[in-house]
Design an enzyme around this catalytic site. Sequence first.
Site, PDB file in Angstrom:
ATOM      1  NE  ARG A  45      -4.138  -1.886   1.933  1.00 55.33           N
ATOM      2  CZ  ARG A  45      -5.195  -1.986   2.725  1.00 55.33           C
ATOM      3  NH1 ARG A  45      -5.375  -1.131   3.704  1.00 55.33           N
ATOM      4  NH2 ARG A  45      -6.083  -2.946   2.535  1.00 55.33           N
ATOM      5  CG  ASP A 152     -13.832   7.318   6.263  1.00 59.22           C
ATOM      6  OD1 ASP A 152     -14.563   6.316   6.321  1.00 59.22           O
ATOM      7  OD2 ASP A 152     -12.579   7.238   6.223  1.00 59.22           O
TER       8      ASP A 152
HETATM    9  C1  SAM Z   1     -14.363  -1.048   6.064  1.00 60.13           C
HETATM   10  S1  SAM Z   1     -14.866   0.625   5.953  1.00 60.13           S
HETATM   11  C2  SAM Z   1     -16.566   0.492   6.459  1.00 60.13           C
HETATM   12  C3  SAM Z   1     -17.476   1.378   5.630  1.00 60.13           C
HETATM   13  C4  SAM Z   1     -18.962   1.298   5.998  1.00 60.13           C
HETATM   14  N1  SAM Z   1     -19.188   1.726   7.349  1.00 60.13           N
HETATM   15  C5  SAM Z   1     -19.501  -0.090   5.784  1.00 60.13           C
HETATM   16  O1  SAM Z   1     -19.666  -0.835   6.761  1.00 60.13           O
HETATM   17  O2  SAM Z   1     -19.747  -0.473   4.632  1.00 60.13           O
HETATM   18  C6  SAM Z   1     -14.073   1.342   7.410  1.00 60.13           C
HETATM   19  C7  SAM Z   1     -13.894   2.859   7.315  1.00 60.13           C
HETATM   20  O3  SAM Z   1     -13.482   3.337   8.595  1.00 60.13           O
HETATM   21  C8  SAM Z   1     -12.594   4.433   8.375  1.00 60.13           C
HETATM   22  N2  SAM Z   1     -11.779   4.669   9.582  1.00 60.13           N
HETATM   23  C9  SAM Z   1     -10.782   3.901  10.087  1.00 60.13           C
HETATM   24  N3  SAM Z   1     -10.249   4.481  11.164  1.00 60.13           N
HETATM   25  C10 SAM Z   1     -10.915   5.648  11.357  1.00 60.13           C
HETATM   26  C11 SAM Z   1     -10.815   6.695  12.328  1.00 60.13           C
HETATM   27  N4  SAM Z   1      -9.915   6.670  13.325  1.00 60.13           N
HETATM   28  N5  SAM Z   1     -11.660   7.741  12.228  1.00 60.13           N
HETATM   29  C12 SAM Z   1     -12.583   7.779  11.233  1.00 60.13           C
HETATM   30  N6  SAM Z   1     -12.730   6.829  10.287  1.00 60.13           N
HETATM   31  C13 SAM Z   1     -11.902   5.764  10.355  1.00 60.13           C
HETATM   32  C14 SAM Z   1     -11.790   3.995   7.168  1.00 60.13           C
HETATM   33  O4  SAM Z   1     -11.191   5.081   6.500  1.00 60.13           O
HETATM   34  C15 SAM Z   1     -12.821   3.269   6.317  1.00 60.13           C
HETATM   35  O5  SAM Z   1     -13.357   4.069   5.310  1.00 60.13           O
END
Ligand code: SAM
Length: 278
Positions: A45, A152
């Site tokens: 990545r 996000d």
């Molecule tokens: C796997 S996706 C889930 C998306 C959606 N909630 C779903 O379930 O389809 C996880 C998301 O959490 C975000 N994320 C991870 N750590 C975070 C943080 N500390 N604060 C805000 N967002 C975060 C990532 O950027 C990512 O877009």
Amino acid sequence: MEKSAAREEREFAFSERDFQFLAQLVNARTGIVISDNKRDMVYSRLSRRLRALNLANFLQYCELVSDANGEDEMLNLVNAITTNLTHFFREKHHFEHLKKNVIEPLIKSRKRRLRIWSAGCSSGMEPYSTAMVIKNTISDISAWDAKILATDIDTTMLDRGTRGEYTMEEYNSIPPEYRADVSKNPNGETMQMSDNLKRLIAFKHLNLLESWQMKGPFDAIFCRNVVIYFDKTTQAKLFNRMANLIEPGSFLYIGHSENITQICDKFELVGRTIYQRV
Ligand SMILES: C[S@@+](CC[C@H](N)C(=O)[O-])C[C@H]1O[C@@H](n2cnc3c(N)ncnc32)[C@H](O)[C@@H]1O
């Protein structure tokens, strides 16, 4: 080929020390725990970033992000490391529950105020699914004060959400009854969310570990497939903070492999990965 031999042939030198440094930095900034078996993932990545920056090895990259001027690159580092997998109407039962237990009771109450938070919204398919359910259920939506806050940490995902443009493959997971506000773009290839849906959503950059400006109260919070990357202590803190933003009786939707029963007593399990504020 031996794994160690494959490593020797890598384009960029990547020592165990570089890996540990980056894993700790990401964890401190985002809460995401990068376990030792994610070494290859981190390499692949971030290699793109090293190429873009014309760096010779990971040590130089570590020096760059630890430098006082490295804040801009920190954003790229976080964007590269987050896992953003999502799709429209993921866990369809959550949206059915939202319609029946949140939106329809609000229609009956004649309050005409609705607040939903999609925390960790990725590229926007979760808040757009929510907006589609709202539009489909509330006939006089323009007379409502309705807002979905979609946040996000990953700025590239927020840009995608703000554009509201998705591939045909992504669009195909929207159930036909919810497709009214989506149309084909002039390029004939991608699908566009309408302004009516966009108006319902505010995309905002927010790191869940940092302070939150919003006061709530939210009628429902979606925090799905986000905390699986966090340790239990961080998860507990997060859900306790969320509990302060929703009123008793309101709902929290979490990911299909997540469980908060052991870590936060402010919510009661009322359905499959559906919790209610006690
Ligand atoms: C796997 S996706 C889930 C998306 C959606 N909630 C779903 O379930 O389809 C996880 C998301 O959490 C975000 N994320 C991870 N750590 C975070 C943080 N500390 N604060 C805000 N967002 C975060 C990532 O950027 C990512 O877009």
